[in-house]
Motif scaffolding. Structure first.
Motif, short mmCIF file in Angstrom:
data_model
loop_
_atom_site.label_atom_id
_atom_site.label_comp_id
_atom_site.label_asym_id
_atom_site.label_seq_id
_atom_site.Cartn_x
_atom_site.Cartn_y
_atom_site.Cartn_z
N LEU A 95 58.13 6.27 16.79
CA LEU A 95 58.45 4.71 16.12
C LEU A 95 57.51 4.26 15.29
CD1 LEU A 95 60.82 3.00 15.64
CD2 LEU A 95 60.61 1.69 17.23
N LYS A 96 56.63 3.77 15.91
CA LYS A 96 55.45 2.91 14.85
C LYS A 96 54.54 3.97 14.36
CE LYS A 96 52.20 0.71 17.27
NZ LYS A 96 50.98 0.14 18.49
N GLN A 97 54.44 5.71 14.18
CA GLN A 97 54.22 5.97 13.00
C GLN A 97 55.01 6.42 11.63
OE1 GLN A 97 51.03 6.62 12.77
NE2 GLN A 97 50.84 8.04 10.93
N THR A 98 56.63 6.36 12.24
CA THR A 98 57.22 6.72 11.51
C THR A 98 57.10 5.23 10.54
OG1 THR A 98 57.92 8.29 12.93
CG2 THR A 98 60.07 7.46 10.51
N LEU A 99 57.08 4.23 11.06
CA LEU A 99 57.52 3.37 9.82
C LEU A 99 55.80 2.70 9.28
CD1 LEU A 99 59.71 1.05 12.79
CD2 LEU A 99 60.60 2.50 10.17
N LEU A 100 54.76 3.22 10.25
CA LEU A 100 54.05 2.63 9.25
C LEU A 100 54.15 4.14 7.55
CD1 LEU A 100 50.80 1.05 8.89
CD2 LEU A 100 50.53 3.40 10.53
N LEU A 101 53.85 5.33 8.34
CA LEU A 101 54.12 5.78 7.25
C LEU A 101 55.07 5.45 5.98
CD1 LEU A 101 53.67 9.69 8.51
CD2 LEU A 101 52.06 8.66 7.14
N PHE A 102 56.09 4.87 6.39
CA PHE A 102 57.17 4.96 5.45
C PHE A 102 56.71 2.83 5.02
CE2 PHE A 102 60.88 1.13 5.09
CZ PHE A 102 60.98 1.59 3.85
N ALA A 103 55.93 2.36 5.98
CA ALA A 103 56.06 1.02 5.19
C ALA A 103 54.87 1.33 3.91
CB ALA A 103 55.74 0.68 5.97
N GLN A 104 53.67 2.06 4.19
CA GLN A 104 52.75 2.85 3.78
C GLN A 104 53.30 3.08 2.04
OE1 GLN A 104 49.56 4.11 6.09
NE2 GLN A 104 48.61 2.18 6.37
N GLU A 105 54.33 4.10 2.94
CA GLU A 105 54.44 4.98 1.17
C GLU A 105 54.95 3.81 0.05
OE1 GLU A 105 53.80 8.20 0.87
OE2 GLU A 105 55.22 8.72 -1.01
N TYR A 106 56.72 2.98 1.00
CA TYR A 106 56.92 2.32 -0.05
C TYR A 106 56.37 1.07 -0.40
CZ TYR A 106 61.66 0.61 -2.21
OH TYR A 106 61.98 -0.16 -2.39
N PHE A 107 55.37 -0.08 0.09
CA PHE A 107 55.02 -1.16 -0.23
C PHE A 107 53.64 -0.70 -0.66
CE2 PHE A 107 58.66 -2.41 2.81
CZ PHE A 107 59.11 -3.45 2.33
N GLY A 108 52.61 0.40 -0.46
CA GLY A 108 51.69 0.33 -1.32
C GLY A 108 50.29 1.04 0.28
N GLU A 109 49.35 1.60 0.14
CA GLU A 109 49.28 2.10 0.92
C GLU A 109 48.11 1.14 1.97
OE1 GLU A 109 45.53 5.07 -0.59
OE2 GLU A 109 45.70 4.02 -2.30
N HIS A 110 47.57 0.02 1.18
CA HIS A 110 47.03 -0.57 2.40
C HIS A 110 47.87 -1.66 3.06
CE1 HIS A 110 43.42 0.64 0.20
NE2 HIS A 110 44.82 0.41 -0.85
N THR A 111 49.32 -1.67 2.89
CA THR A 111 50.27 -2.44 3.85
C THR A 111 49.69 -1.74 5.68
OG1 THR A 111 51.62 -1.76 1.99
CG2 THR A 111 52.62 -2.47 4.32
N GLN A 112 50.25 -3.21 6.11
CA GLN A 112 49.89 -2.81 7.17
C GLN A 112 50.91 -3.45 8.02
OE1 GLN A 112 46.01 -4.66 9.16
NE2 GLN A 112 45.21 -3.75 6.91
N ILE A 113 51.31 -3.51 9.59
CA ILE A 113 52.85 -3.57 9.92
C ILE A 113 51.91 -4.39 11.58
CG2 ILE A 113 54.02 -1.53 8.62
CD1 ILE A 113 54.00 0.50 11.61
N ARG A 114 53.36 -5.02 12.25
CA ARG A 114 53.22 -5.27 13.15
C ARG A 114 54.64 -5.54 14.37
NH1 ARG A 114 51.90 -11.97 12.65
NH2 ARG A 114 53.90 -12.54 11.79
N PHE A 115 54.37 -5.78 15.01
CA PHE A 115 55.48 -5.20 16.15
C PHE A 115 55.86 -6.83 16.87
CE2 PHE A 115 54.99 -1.10 14.66
CZ PHE A 115 56.62 -0.92 14.71
N ARG A 116 57.12 -7.28 16.98
CA ARG A 116 56.87 -8.64 17.60
C ARG A 116 58.10 -8.37 19.18
NH1 ARG A 116 59.13 -12.44 14.94
NH2 ARG A 116 59.10 -10.79 12.99
#
Ligand code: PHE
Length: 339
Positions: free
Chosen positions: A222-243
């Motif tokens: 799940l984390k990997q898929t959403l990370l790839l999505f976020a970097q593809e959509y918002f830009g390659e330097h985008t980071q994610i965090r889960f709460r």
């Protein structure tokens, strides 16, 4: 008569029409089969004294071929002239066709679905008018969950079994009822909640649901898929965090944030100086949910996520009022391109 024909020859020689219409009148005058000058002159032939016949025949044939030639050359010339009319200003700008534009929500939905499609997800749809089972019960909502309250959910004709779906998670259930795992699907759609209309909330909005069920699906997937999505959509330097969070249908559940799309994480008024933006809810599909749709939770696991399209469109285009999406104000819609 011979003199008469010679006069016609002169007339034809000096004929200079300005338009195709004039030329057509000329053609009818001389060539018309019934009453044309040539027809009449040929008819006269039998009244000509025999000794004049050769001469008459000669000038008459002259006249005929002259008329034919004249018509042919003048026609070409006049058509040419008409094609190169000088009163046409070819530098004038053309009339532009109003082609309309795509709605910002359609643009964002398409971009997002495209990314997931490339990661192997299939796009499917569920109904907006739903029953209690698919919107709540199969998703593990307890019977006294506040979402089942009239204050939060639109019920149709006071029948508590028919609701306007409150989220696209109903489509997860419908999809799993029909398909056996492995399944990997994104489900976009319109959802409804009984809320007052304001800049920040509306009774109708849009979501995209994601679902992946297979053997050994883990939170890391799940984390990997959403990370790839976020970097593809918002830009390659985008980071994610889960709460950590809570949804009845996922366990564990989380909210995912991305680094602020405006300041990149430094802090600004869009992210309220936290550097992070909340984007979506997600988690591992609760074993009860899998059991509810006849998938063995001992054999399969899955993850699900869901997010609001409006929120992403607002961030992307700097739109600060949810109502703008639904008012169909042309001044707003015209600012988006036709794609
Ligand atoms: N359905 C949840 C909502 O509307 C989002 C969600 C979907 C959360 C899937 C977890 C998994 O807020």
């Amino acid at each position: 008569m011979i003199e008469q024909v010679k006069k016609y020859i002169e007339e034809v020689r000096s004929f200079q029409p300005k338009t195709l219409d004039e030329l057509e009148q000329f053609r009818v005058k001389f060539m018309s089969k019934k009453h044309g000058i040539l027809t009449n002159l040929f008819k006269e032939f039998r009244n000509i004294p025999p000794e004049q016949k050769p001469e008459y025949g000669k000038v008459l044939n002259q006249l005929k071929s002259l008329v034919e030639q004249k018509i042919k050359s003048l026609k070409a010339q006049l058509e040419d002239q008409q094609a190169s009319r000088t009163d046409l200003d070819l530098t004038l700008p053309g009339d532009s066709l109003a082609v309309g534009s795509r709605h910002p929500l359609s643009i964002v939905r398409r971009e997002i679905l495209d990314i997931f499609r490339r990661m192997g997800f299939i796009v499917a749809h569920g109904p907006e008018i739903e029953d209690d089972w698919h919107n709540f019960t199969a998703l593990n909502f307890p019977h006294d969950h506040p979402a089942r309250d009239m204050q939060d959910t639109f019920f149709i004709e006071r029948n508590p079994d028919v609701v306007l779906r409150t989220h696209t998670s109903n489509s997860q259930i419908r999809y799993m009822e029909k398909h056996k795992p492995p399944l990997k699907v994104v489900l976009p759609g319109r959802v409804y909640r009984n809320e007052a209309v304001s800049a920040r909330s509306h009774y109708v909005f849009h979501q995209i649901e994601g679902l992946y069920v297979d053997k050994d699906v883990s939170f890391a997937d799940l984390k990997q898929t959403l990370l790839l999505f976020a970097q593809e959509y918002f830009g390659e330097h985008t980071q994610i965090r889960f709460r950590p969070s809570y949804f009845p249908f996922t366990e564990p559940s989380a909210e995912m944030d991305v680094t602020c799309t405006l300041c990149g994480g430094k802090g600004c008024n869009v992210c309220k100086y936290t550097g992070w933006l909340e984007i979506l809810g997600c988690g591992m599909v609760d074993p009860n949910v899998l059991a509810n749709v006849g998938i063995d939770p001992e054999e399969y696991t899955g993850y699900a996520f869901g997010f609001g399209i409006e929120r992403i469109a607002m961030l992307k285009y700097g739109i600060n009022d949810l109502r703008l999406f639904l008012e169909n104000d042309k001044r707003m819609l015209d600012q988006f391109q036709y794609l």
